[in-house]
Design a protein around this motif. Structure first.
Motif, short mmCIF file in Angstrom:
data_model
loop_
_atom_site.label_atom_id
_atom_site.label_comp_id
_atom_site.label_asym_id
_atom_site.label_seq_id
_atom_site.Cartn_x
_atom_site.Cartn_y
_atom_site.Cartn_z
N THR A 211 -19.51 1.42 -98.74
CA THR A 211 -18.00 1.11 -100.22
C THR A 211 -17.54 2.62 -99.68
N ASP A 263 -15.80 -5.82 -100.93
CA ASP A 263 -16.97 -4.94 -100.84
C ASP A 263 -18.50 -6.66 -100.77
N GLU A 264 -18.93 -6.07 -100.00
CA GLU A 264 -19.91 -7.05 -100.12
C GLU A 264 -19.76 -8.36 -100.32
#
Ligand code: ADP
Ligand code: MG
Ligand code: ZN
Length: 617
Positions: A211, A263-264
């Motif tokens: 990140t 993200d993810e």
């Protein structure tokens, strides 16, 4: 509903305030001395009164000596009428100047109107509060299809992160600086006909700074950064995910050049068709929409999609096709140099003693991620602050290493003398086997102070930056894992439940040896894809074993054989070096912990060389 009750509380407060203020405002300033009406009459009789001012029912009486008195007349009746009833004659009144004053402007109005108006005002205020809430709820209902992306604009100095804030990860930074170049001057690349990757996938263990790196790319390029976690696309309502994707891409294109960061992404990017509820679940539609948007980019649109995952193995192959997330950047756990640099970054703004040595801390933390190291520095600072010290000492950091690794010490967890003895021999068993076998990771610390969930622990740290492990190493680790179990058997001729976790670790190592690394002669060089973890709604749930019943049996017997051999190795060592085992256990019972240097010295006195590799530093 919380908001509603808060509003009621506010309304009640306002009411109370008005109730207390009202008399003050309307009652005016209570004038001087008050008189009963009969006193007024007697004063008039004696000719002492020069003037009377009537304002409403209030009388302001001025006496001959210049002083003033206040009084009240009966309402409904005129003053002269009242006075006459008291027997005051016209003659007596003649000498008195009687003036009638309408109640003063504002106060009169307030007094007359407020009692009527107030309830209305309150009711209207109340409705306004309620309607505002309803409106808010409506807005929420109408915008749930909108993306919830957080935007970091390039102008915000406070949130700007650059490559300078990311330590280590040099290869990743190099790869990504290409992206930065493109975002800075897209024309240069277009002019020569270069196709710039649309999608970049950052892969790496949790806490390695994925990140952080994505934000640093945006910061370096000076473009807006749209940040959204994949799980935020999907909510209770069907169809929301896809529309959020559309919205996010629309927003980013409007402010191109820009970076979209998902993200993810494994939360939505898993293999399609793996869900239990038929193929068409929400997650899948969201993923499809992302693919559509990725394909739909015009070449001149300078929007780059970055995504991060720590589970690249579960991603849908369609995501990884050329033209989509075809750039893959792997971020490794930091090596020694990177760890020291990360510690230094997070040591900014934390005053440290001159004796603090981040190099030593970096040496003692192989396997730590960037996030772990950040946590370590923070724990060190907390420790210093709690003892009211102005500087962070080296010892604070050393103590924090174990806290981050194993959880806080549980000093209150008192062992009975019997338990303490068993624990000591158990840990001594691990430590002695580790010290004896040269291929095992060296021992850094042995302790029977309970930490987190472990009753005691033998802290071994891998030799720095090893990427390849030999079969010998695994066999040694297997023996070390069983060292505690073997020690209990040798010393007490009895087993406790304390070794159950060790058995689990050992079995996992043995199974990997056979099924993943092809290190069993009997099974040979095959990778038997074992479903390692069951993921609900994931691909693995429906996965079947891909090899025969016979093979499974052979694997099981090989695993058992490895375990037995390792156990025998441990037993042999412990029996042969029984005095060394006793010495470690005795030390543990007395002092509870042994540090690396002391342990090495103790082993040295039995002719065992316990320090090797990088740990000798
Ligand atoms: P990930 O997304 O890979 O799980 P993060 O980027 O959220 O990890 O990292 C968590 C925190 O760890 C970051 O906020 C940062 O403070 C710290 N960190 C991780 N890697 C590094 C690094 N290479 N340099 C500096 N700090 C780092
Ligand atoms: Mg992250
Ligand atoms: Zn153990």
């Amino acid at each position: 509903m919380k908001l509603f009750s808060r509003n009621i509380a506010i309304a009640i407060l306002v009411l109370l305030l008005i109730a207390t203020l009202y008399p003050v405002v309307t009652g005016q300033l209570q004038p001087k001395e008050t008189f009963a009406l009969s006193d007024v009459v007697s004063e008039i009789r004696t000719g002492n009164v020069t003037s009377i001012m009537i304002s409403g029912d209030d009388l302001a009486i001025r006496l001959k000596d210049g002083s003033e008195r206040a009084s009240k007349k009966e309402s409904e009746a005129g003053l002269t009428e009242t006075l006459k009833n008291y027997g005051v004659t016209d003659a007596m009144l003649e000498s008195i100047a009687i003036t009638v004053e309408g109640p003063s402007g504002f106060l009169f109005w307030a007094g007359a109107v407020l009692p009527f108006l107030l309830p209305f005002v309150l009711v209207i205020f109340f409705f306004w509060l309620i309607s505002r809430q309803v409106k808010q709820a409506n807005v929420q209902a109408f915008t749930f299809g909108k993306s919830r992306a957080r935007v970091i604009s390039p102008d915000s100095k406070k949130n700007r992160i650059t490559f300078g804030d990311v330590a280590g990860a040099d290869e990743a930074k190099q790869e990504l600086s290409e992206i930065v170049d493109f975002l800075k001057s897209p024309k240069k690349f277009h002019a020569i006909g270069a196709r710039i990757p649309k999608g970049v996938l950052l892969m790496g263990a949790p806490g390695t700074g994925k990140t952080l790196l994505a934000r640093a790319v945006a910061g370096e390029a000076g473009v807006p950064f749209f940040h959204m976690s994949a799980s935020e696309f999907v909510e209770m309502f069907v169809g929301v995910g896809a529309s959020r994707v559309r919205d996010l891409f629309k927003m980013a294109k409007r402010s191109a050049p820009a970076i979209i960061f998902i993200d993810e992404i494994d939360a939505i990017g898993r293999h399609r068709g793996a869900g239990l509820g038929g193929g068409h679940d929400e997650r899948e539609q969201t993923l499809n929409q992302i693919l559509v948007e990725l394909d739909g980019f015009e070449p001149h649109e300078s929007v780059i999609v970055m995504a991060a995952t720590n589970r690249p193995d579960v991603l849908d192959p369609a995501l990884l096709r050329p033209g989509r997330f075809d750039r893959r950047v792997v971020i490794d756990l930091p090596d020694l140099k990177a760890r020291e640099a990360i510690l230094a970054i997070h040591g900014r703004g934390k005053p440290m003693s001159e004796k603090a040595d981040l190099h030593e801390i970096a040496q003692r933390t192989p396997g730590f991620s960037g996030a772990d190291l950040q946590n370590l520095m923070n724990e060190g600072a907390i420790l210093a602050a709690r003892e009211n010290r102005k500087l962070i000492e080296q010892n604070d950091l050393l103590v924090s290493i174990e806290k981050v690794m194993l959880g806080p010490e549980r000093k209150s967890h008192i062992l009975s003398p019997e338990e303490k003895k068993i624990s000591a021999y158990h840990e001594a068993g691990h430590a002695l086997v580790a010290a004896t076998l040269p291929e095992a990771d060296p021992v850094h610390k042995v302790s029977i102070v309970s930490r987190g969930r472990a009753a005691g622990y033998t802290l071994k740290l891998p030799v720095e930056d090893r990427h390849l492990y030999s079969k010998k190493h695994f066999l040694a680790e297997l023996a070390v894992a069983l060292g505690g179990y073997a020690s209990e058997e040798v010393v007490f001729n009895e087993l406790t439940t304390g070794a159950s976790n060790d058995l689990k670790t050992a079995t996992a190592i043995a199974r990997d040896l056979v099924t993943r690394y092809g290190m069993s002669e009997k099974i040979g060089p095959v990778s038997l894809d074992e479903p390692h973890e069951m993921v609900f709604l994931g691909r693995e749930l429906g996965m079947e074993r891909t090899y025969s019943e016979k093979m499974a049996e052979a694997v099981d017997s090989e695993v058992a054989r490895f375990m037995k051999n390792a156990y025998q190795t441990a037993l042999d060592i412990l029996k042969e070096k029984r005095e060394a085992l006793e010495a470690i256990a005795k030390h543990l019972i007395e002092k509870e912990t042994i540090e690396r240097e002391e342990f090495a010295k103790l082993m040295g006195s039995f002719g065992i060389q316990a320090t090797r590799g990088a740990s000798a530093a």
